[in-house]
Design an enzyme around this catalytic site. Structure first.
Site, PDB file in Angstrom:
ATOM      1  N   TRP A 357       6.048  53.263  40.668  1.00 45.87           N
ATOM      2  CA  TRP A 357       4.983  52.261  40.789  1.00 45.87           C
ATOM      3  C   TRP A 357       5.086  51.229  39.666  1.00 45.87           C
ATOM      4  O   TRP A 357       4.891  50.037  39.883  1.00 45.87           O
ATOM      5  CB  TRP A 357       3.630  52.974  40.745  1.00 45.87           C
ATOM      6  CG  TRP A 357       2.441  52.072  40.788  1.00 45.87           C
ATOM      7  CD1 TRP A 357       2.015  51.318  41.856  1.00 45.87           C
ATOM      8  CD2 TRP A 357       1.491  51.832  39.732  1.00 45.87           C
ATOM      9  NE1 TRP A 357       0.870  50.628  41.523  1.00 45.87           N
ATOM     10  CE2 TRP A 357       0.529  50.930  40.230  1.00 45.87           C
ATOM     11  CE3 TRP A 357       1.357  52.310  38.434  1.00 45.87           C
ATOM     12  CZ2 TRP A 357      -0.555  50.483  39.453  1.00 45.87           C
ATOM     13  CZ3 TRP A 357       0.293  51.873  37.660  1.00 45.87           C
ATOM     14  CH2 TRP A 357      -0.642  50.959  38.184  1.00 45.87           C
ATOM     15  N   HIS A 358       5.421  51.669  38.466  1.00 41.01           N
ATOM     16  CA  HIS A 358       5.553  50.748  37.344  1.00 41.01           C
ATOM     17  C   HIS A 358       6.792  49.870  37.469  1.00 41.01           C
ATOM     18  O   HIS A 358       6.781  48.723  37.005  1.00 41.01           O
ATOM     19  CB  HIS A 358       5.622  51.528  36.017  1.00 41.01           C
ATOM     20  CG  HIS A 358       4.292  51.979  35.520  1.00 41.01           C
ATOM     21  ND1 HIS A 358       3.702  53.159  35.926  1.00 41.01           N
ATOM     22  CD2 HIS A 358       3.409  51.411  34.653  1.00 41.01           C
ATOM     23  CE1 HIS A 358       2.536  53.304  35.317  1.00 41.01           C
ATOM     24  NE2 HIS A 358       2.333  52.251  34.542  1.00 41.01           N
ATOM     25  N   GLY A 359       7.868  50.367  38.061  1.00 37.86           N
ATOM     26  CA  GLY A 359       9.099  49.602  38.199  1.00 37.86           C
ATOM     27  C   GLY A 359      10.314  50.500  38.047  1.00 37.86           C
ATOM     28  O   GLY A 359      10.211  51.617  37.538  1.00 37.86           O
TER      29      GLY A 359
END
Length: 463
Positions: A357-359
């Site tokens: 989700w963050h990358g």
């Protein structure tokens, strides 16, 4: 304010023009949210939420931002209309797939490190809102006895209108930095139902809690601006850093993590103020006499709770609180089979989803896998604490768990901050991977050292 004024103001405060434009719009969410209180009808409030959210997005990131937001939003809504039985899994894959594509295309982590900004951070929050609302609509098909408490509370029996859905996703500019909240709460707040229904206790005033959040934001930003020049992230690859002794390098890692956290404390304090002043942050009344309003719904961080955490297990309860709650309800609990207890797999899978989700940067992946180890190691120490309850070793183990959390948290956070594989491994290697080795050793020791359970646990089991 015209663009030339922004170009002259941005260097004066040490940020880029895009970041300054975002910050102005971000702070503007507070008056925008305040005015939401005076919109006369539920339909008008949904429309106001949708329009103001879209306008703030446009002013912050440009026209393309709303295209990025409405793509997965409409896909999620279409799945609810066309395929309710499987809409949750369809939207999970589609929304996360789109977000990952944007992460790869924009490489937003590099932009954030260099002082830039794009709409990917806001898309991250919207993605969670989309998935939760769609899954809650799918849960409306299930029998109540098959649902967990959170599912019973948040499920949607009827399809929200498109206007309600868009208003939920964009309301009060909360898509900029959170907090994440539930569709059912948003609907009840907008329609003045549930805890927002007028009662004999009166109308709760948000102003005291809003001022507290703004004061906290000012203090956090002040500390961040003071500390950041002294602890730059570039130091980890600086030859001078590697000439230092072990404890000085470890101390620098602590201070770098400590410094970076104040930026997040500032951002979450501003978003908390916006949600509180809108009224959505209200979470009920205390049992005191006279009763006082609680404003926990918007709370995304407990600053002292993070900095003084006695156990790593406490960190998800005090850091990015609403996202941690989302991960618990929509990942962790849903991976646990009925009748079984959760284990390391559920913890690791949840942390992996959080990382994606963050990358897709190596630093994110390493940080969240490392944090799963950190929490597992802390649980081992806690079990030893329980076994030593009432003895002199209990206090020693409590202090040990606090020191362990302080060490491993700031060691792990380096990966989250520097992002690249080379910089992460260089920083970890400079302290001999101490924050990885210690949790693994603790987990292995727990397999060898089998301590008896405390008497209280046995008593409860008999009961």
């Amino acid at each position: 304010m015209g663009l030339p004024e922004l170009e002259s103001m941005a260097p004066a405060i040490g940020v880029s023009v895009p970041v300054l434009r975002f910050l102005l719009c971000f702070v503007a969410t507070i008056p925008v949210s305040f005015l939401h209180r005076f919109v006369p009808s539920a339909t008008g409030r949904h429309l106001y939420a949708a329009v103001t959210g879209a306008v703030l997005s446009y002013l912050s990131f440009g026209f393309s931002s709303n295209l990025h937001f409405f793509g997965p939003m409409l896909l999620g809504y279409a799945s609810m209309v066309l395929c309710r039985r499987y809409c949750g899994i369809i939207t999970y894959i589609a929304a996360f797939g789109y977000l990952i594509g944007c992460h790869v295309y924009y490489m937003s982590g590099d932009a954030w490190k260099e002082g830039g900004i794009d709409a990917t951070g806001a898309l991250m929050v919207i993605t969670l809102k989309i998935i939760s609302s769609v899954i809650n609509y799918q849960d409306g098909l299930l029998k109540e006895e098959d649902l967990r408490e959170a599912q019973k509370k948040n499920r949607l029996l009827e399809l929200p209108s498109l206007l309600e859905y868009v208003g939920f996703c964009l309301c009060c500019g909360s898509h900029f930095a959170g907090p994440v909240y539930e569709m059912k709460d948003y609907l009840e707040w907008t329609e003045r139902k549930g805890i927002w229904k007028p009662s004999e206790k009166g109308k709760p005033s948000p102003f005291g809690s809003t001022l507290r959040a703004l004061l906290q934001a000012a203090i956090c930003m002040g500390l961040y601006l003071y500390l950041v020049p002294h602890f730059p992230l570039t130091r980890f690859t600086d030859p001078v850093y590697h000439k230092w002794g072990f404890f000085k390098r470890l101390g620098y890692q602590y201070m770098a993590g400590f410094t970076a956290r104040w930026k997040y404390y500032f951002i979450w304090s501003i978003s908390e103020a916006a949600i509180i002043i809108s009224g959505l942050g209200f979470s009920g009344w205390t049992n005191s006499s006279p009763p006082k309003p609680r404003w926990d719904r918007a709370k995304n961080v407990d600053v002292l709770g993070v900095e003084l955490a006695k156990s790593s297990v406490q960190l998800p309860l005090v850091w990015n609180i609403q996202v941690s709650t989302w991960l618990r309800h929509y990942v962790y609990e849903r991976l646990v089979q009925k009748g079984r207890k959760p284990g390391f797999f559920q913890l690791l899978a949840t942390q992996t989803v959080s990382a994606v989700w963050h990358g897709l940067y190596p630093g994110y992946i390493i940080f969240f896998v490392q944090s799963a180890l950190m929490i597992a190691g802390s649980r081992v120490i806690y079990r030893w604490q329980q076994a030593a309850k009432g003895t002199m070793f209990e206090k020693i183990l409590v202090a040990m768990n606090f020191a362990y959390t302080l060490l491993v948290l700031n060691y792990s956070a380096v990966g989250f901050m520097v992002l690249s594989l080379h910089e992460t491994l260089t920083a970890y290697g400079s302290v001999y991977y101490v924050g990885t080795v210690i949790p693994i050793v603790l987990i292995l020791l727990s397999k060898v050292i089998k301590l008896p359970r405390p008497a209280t646990s046995k008593a409860r089991k008999v009961e």
